[in-house]
Write a protein that holds these residues in place. Structure first.
Motif, PDB file in Angstrom:
ATOM      1  N   TRP A   1      -0.352  -8.377  -1.795  1.00  0.00           N
ATOM      2  CA  TRP A   1      -1.258  -8.767  -1.493  1.00  0.00           C
ATOM      3  C   TRP A   1      -1.319  -9.124   0.146  1.00  0.00           C
ATOM      4  CZ3 TRP A   1      -6.428  -6.981  -2.515  1.00  0.00           C
ATOM      5  CH2 TRP A   1      -7.275  -7.550  -2.647  1.00  0.00           C
ATOM      6  N   SER A   2      -0.232  -9.410  -0.112  1.00  0.00           N
ATOM      7  CA  SER A   2      -0.049 -10.164   1.979  1.00  0.00           C
ATOM      8  C   SER A   2       0.870  -9.433   2.477  1.00  0.00           C
ATOM      9  CB  SER A   2       0.199 -11.801   1.359  1.00  0.00           C
ATOM     10  OG  SER A   2       1.822 -12.044   1.444  1.00  0.00           O
ATOM     11  N   SER A   3       1.472  -8.158   1.836  1.00  0.00           N
ATOM     12  CA  SER A   3       2.099  -7.560   3.009  1.00  0.00           C
ATOM     13  C   SER A   3       2.029  -6.241   2.082  1.00  0.00           C
ATOM     14  CB  SER A   3       4.005  -7.629   1.850  1.00  0.00           C
ATOM     15  OG  SER A   3       4.256  -7.013   0.868  1.00  0.00           O
ATOM     16  N   PHE A   4       3.140  -4.905   2.979  1.00  0.00           N
ATOM     17  CA  PHE A   4       2.464  -3.809   2.463  1.00  0.00           C
ATOM     18  C   PHE A   4       3.455  -3.041   1.943  1.00  0.00           C
ATOM     19  CE2 PHE A   4      -0.408  -3.856   6.027  1.00  0.00           C
ATOM     20  CZ  PHE A   4      -0.648  -3.970   7.676  1.00  0.00           C
ATOM     21  N   GLY A   5       4.070  -3.728   0.695  1.00  0.00           N
ATOM     22  CA  GLY A   5       4.744  -3.279   0.292  1.00  0.00           C
ATOM     23  C   GLY A   5       3.898  -2.142  -1.193  1.00  0.00           C
ATOM     24  N   THR A   6       4.422  -1.275  -1.941  1.00  0.00           N
ATOM     25  CA  THR A   6       3.474  -0.500  -2.528  1.00  0.00           C
ATOM     26  C   THR A   6       4.500   0.350  -3.371  1.00  0.00           C
ATOM     27  OG1 THR A   6       3.797   1.074  -1.231  1.00  0.00           O
ATOM     28  CG2 THR A   6       1.598   0.296  -1.384  1.00  0.00           C
ATOM     29  N   TYR A   7       4.609  -0.051  -4.193  1.00  0.00           N
ATOM     30  CA  TYR A   7       4.994   0.761  -5.942  1.00  0.00           C
ATOM     31  C   TYR A   7       4.128   1.664  -6.333  1.00  0.00           C
ATOM     32  CZ  TYR A   7       6.617  -3.551  -4.063  1.00  0.00           C
ATOM     33  OH  TYR A   7       7.280  -4.606  -3.559  1.00  0.00           O
ATOM     34  N   TYR A   8       5.293   2.786  -6.948  1.00  0.00           N
ATOM     35  CA  TYR A   8       4.436   3.729  -7.690  1.00  0.00           C
ATOM     36  C   TYR A   8       5.510   4.159  -9.119  1.00  0.00           C
ATOM     37  CZ  TYR A   8       1.296   4.400  -3.614  1.00  0.00           C
ATOM     38  OH  TYR A   8       0.546   4.798  -2.292  1.00  0.00           O
ATOM     39  N   ALA A   9       4.749   4.924 -10.259  1.00  0.00           N
ATOM     40  CA  ALA A   9       5.425   5.845 -11.229  1.00  0.00           C
ATOM     41  C   ALA A   9       5.593   6.547 -10.026  1.00  0.00           C
ATOM     42  CB  ALA A   9       4.878   5.831 -12.851  1.00  0.00           C
ATOM     43  N   ASP A  10       7.064   7.349 -11.086  1.00  0.00           N
ATOM     44  CA  ASP A  10       7.247   8.584 -10.722  1.00  0.00           C
ATOM     45  C   ASP A  10       6.385   9.609 -11.238  1.00  0.00           C
ATOM     46  OD1 ASP A  10      10.895   8.379 -11.421  1.00  0.00           O
ATOM     47  OD2 ASP A  10       9.789   7.514  -9.383  1.00  0.00           O
ATOM     48  N   SER A  11       5.987   9.149 -12.491  1.00  0.00           N
ATOM     49  CA  SER A  11       4.573  10.101 -12.465  1.00  0.00           C
ATOM     50  C   SER A  11       3.813  10.803 -11.451  1.00  0.00           C
ATOM     51  CB  SER A  11       4.348  10.745 -13.759  1.00  0.00           C
ATOM     52  OG  SER A  11       4.133   8.723 -14.006  1.00  0.00           O
ATOM     53  N   VAL A  12       3.332   9.894 -10.465  1.00  0.00           N
ATOM     54  CA  VAL A  12       2.464  10.125  -9.617  1.00  0.00           C
ATOM     55  C   VAL A  12       3.231  10.061  -8.480  1.00  0.00           C
ATOM     56  CG1 VAL A  12       1.182   8.853 -11.887  1.00  0.00           C
ATOM     57  CG2 VAL A  12       1.825   7.373  -9.627  1.00  0.00           C
ATOM     58  N   LYS A  13       4.387   9.812  -8.307  1.00  0.00           N
ATOM     59  CA  LYS A  13       4.885   9.249  -7.147  1.00  0.00           C
ATOM     60  C   LYS A  13       4.111  10.758  -5.592  1.00  0.00           C
ATOM     61  CE  LYS A  13       8.133   7.217  -6.440  1.00  0.00           C
ATOM     62  NZ  LYS A  13       9.118   6.848  -6.709  1.00  0.00           N
ATOM     63  N   GLY A  14       3.916  10.774  -4.737  1.00  0.00           N
ATOM     64  CA  GLY A  14       2.576  11.835  -3.820  1.00  0.00           C
ATOM     65  C   GLY A  14       2.081  12.650  -4.360  1.00  0.00           C
ATOM     66  N   ARG A  15       0.711  11.860  -5.552  1.00  0.00           N
ATOM     67  CA  ARG A  15       0.057  12.266  -5.595  1.00  0.00           C
ATOM     68  C   ARG A  15      -1.259  11.252  -5.041  1.00  0.00           C
ATOM     69  NH1 ARG A  15      -1.135  14.067 -10.787  1.00  0.00           N
ATOM     70  NH2 ARG A  15       0.594  12.900 -11.580  1.00  0.00           N
ATOM     71  N   PHE A  16      -0.730  10.028  -5.700  1.00  0.00           N
ATOM     72  CA  PHE A  16      -1.884   8.596  -5.896  1.00  0.00           C
ATOM     73  C   PHE A  16      -1.118   8.153  -4.283  1.00  0.00           C
ATOM     74  CE2 PHE A  16      -2.199   8.699 -10.894  1.00  0.00           C
ATOM     75  CZ  PHE A  16      -2.922  10.134 -10.895  1.00  0.00           C
ATOM     76  N   THR A  17      -2.067   7.366  -4.105  1.00  0.00           N
ATOM     77  CA  THR A  17      -2.058   6.341  -2.622  1.00  0.00           C
ATOM     78  C   THR A  17      -3.182   4.882  -3.077  1.00  0.00           C
ATOM     79  OG1 THR A  17      -2.173   7.968  -1.646  1.00  0.00           O
ATOM     80  CG2 THR A  17      -2.081   5.591  -1.107  1.00  0.00           C
ATOM     81  N   ILE A  18      -2.113   3.738  -3.587  1.00  0.00           N
ATOM     82  CA  ILE A  18      -3.163   2.614  -3.398  1.00  0.00           C
ATOM     83  C   ILE A  18      -3.176   2.288  -2.433  1.00  0.00           C
ATOM     84  CG2 ILE A  18      -0.423   0.992  -3.911  1.00  0.00           C
ATOM     85  CD1 ILE A  18      -2.431   0.048  -6.140  1.00  0.00           C
ATOM     86  N   SER A  19      -3.785   1.345  -1.971  1.00  0.00           N
ATOM     87  CA  SER A  19      -4.480   0.860  -0.933  1.00  0.00           C
ATOM     88  C   SER A  19      -4.793  -0.767  -0.901  1.00  0.00           C
ATOM     89  CB  SER A  19      -5.544   1.919   0.351  1.00  0.00           C
ATOM     90  OG  SER A  19      -6.483   1.728  -0.332  1.00  0.00           O
ATOM     91  N   ARG A  20      -5.690  -1.186   0.348  1.00  0.00           N
ATOM     92  CA  ARG A  20      -6.457  -2.326  -0.468  1.00  0.00           C
ATOM     93  C   ARG A  20      -7.112  -3.133   0.806  1.00  0.00           C
ATOM     94  NH1 ARG A  20      -1.759  -3.870   2.160  1.00  0.00           N
ATOM     95  NH2 ARG A  20      -2.135  -6.198   3.598  1.00  0.00           N
ATOM     96  N   ASP A  21      -8.319  -3.567  -0.121  1.00  0.00           N
ATOM     97  CA  ASP A  21      -9.251  -4.039   2.038  1.00  0.00           C
ATOM     98  C   ASP A  21      -9.152  -5.727   1.311  1.00  0.00           C
ATOM     99  OD1 ASP A  21     -11.355  -5.317   3.211  1.00  0.00           O
ATOM    100  OD2 ASP A  21     -12.337  -2.569   3.193  1.00  0.00           O
ATOM    101  N   ASN A  22      -8.641  -6.166   2.679  1.00  0.00           N
ATOM    102  CA  ASN A  22      -8.522  -7.685   2.010  1.00  0.00           C
ATOM    103  C   ASN A  22      -9.839  -8.358   2.512  1.00  0.00           C
ATOM    104  OD1 ASN A  22      -5.828  -7.609   1.352  1.00  0.00           O
ATOM    105  ND2 ASN A  22      -4.710  -8.967   2.901  1.00  0.00           N
TER     106      ASN A  22
END
Length: 127
Positions: free
Chosen positions: A51-72
């Motif tokens: 929530w406070s940094s820009f760290g993102t993590y993905y499962a290998d099965s969705v990497k390159g297809r899914f994108t996570i983002s946030r609007d604080n």
């Protein structure tokens, strides 16, 4: 009272896109994530964001297809899902934690790293 409210699920053809949203309220969060579950299977990690940094993590099965983002400002986390496949079909759950100590990969990518869960939203990808 913590609330996580998901929206954006639906039916889409293979190759299509959907965007899931999760509005979080009731406490200060350190990390939000998305998991998915098929009937009879374990809940599976999809993606997470600090929530406070820009760290993102993905499962290998969705990497390159899914994108996570946030609007604080809106207390909202999004999961943009592109190039969807039939195997992405599942109920998708938003998850959150305010704990700042359980921050290694084990906790980020398993249910044990999250304290609060949404009600889930169905995503169905037809072939």
């Amino acid at each position: 009272q913590v609330q996580l409210v998901e929206s954006g699920g639906g039916l889409v053809q293979a190759g299509g896109s959907l965007r899931l949203s999760c509005v979080a309220s009731g406490r200060t969060f350190s990390r939000l994530g998305w998991f998915r579950q098929d009937p009879g299977k374990e809940r599976e990690f999809v993606s997470a964001i600090n929530w406070s940094s820009f760290g993102t993590y993905y499962a290998d099965s969705v990497k390159g297809r899914f994108t996570i983002s946030r609007d604080n400002a809106k207390n909202t986390v999004y999961l943009q899902m592109d190039s969807l496949k039939p195997e992405d079909t599942a109920v998708y759950y938003c998850a959150a934690t305010g704990n700042t100590y359980r921050s290694d990969r084990f906790y980020i990518t398993t249910k044990y790293g999250y304290d609060n869960w949404g009600q889930g939203t169905q995503v169905t990808v037809s072939s």
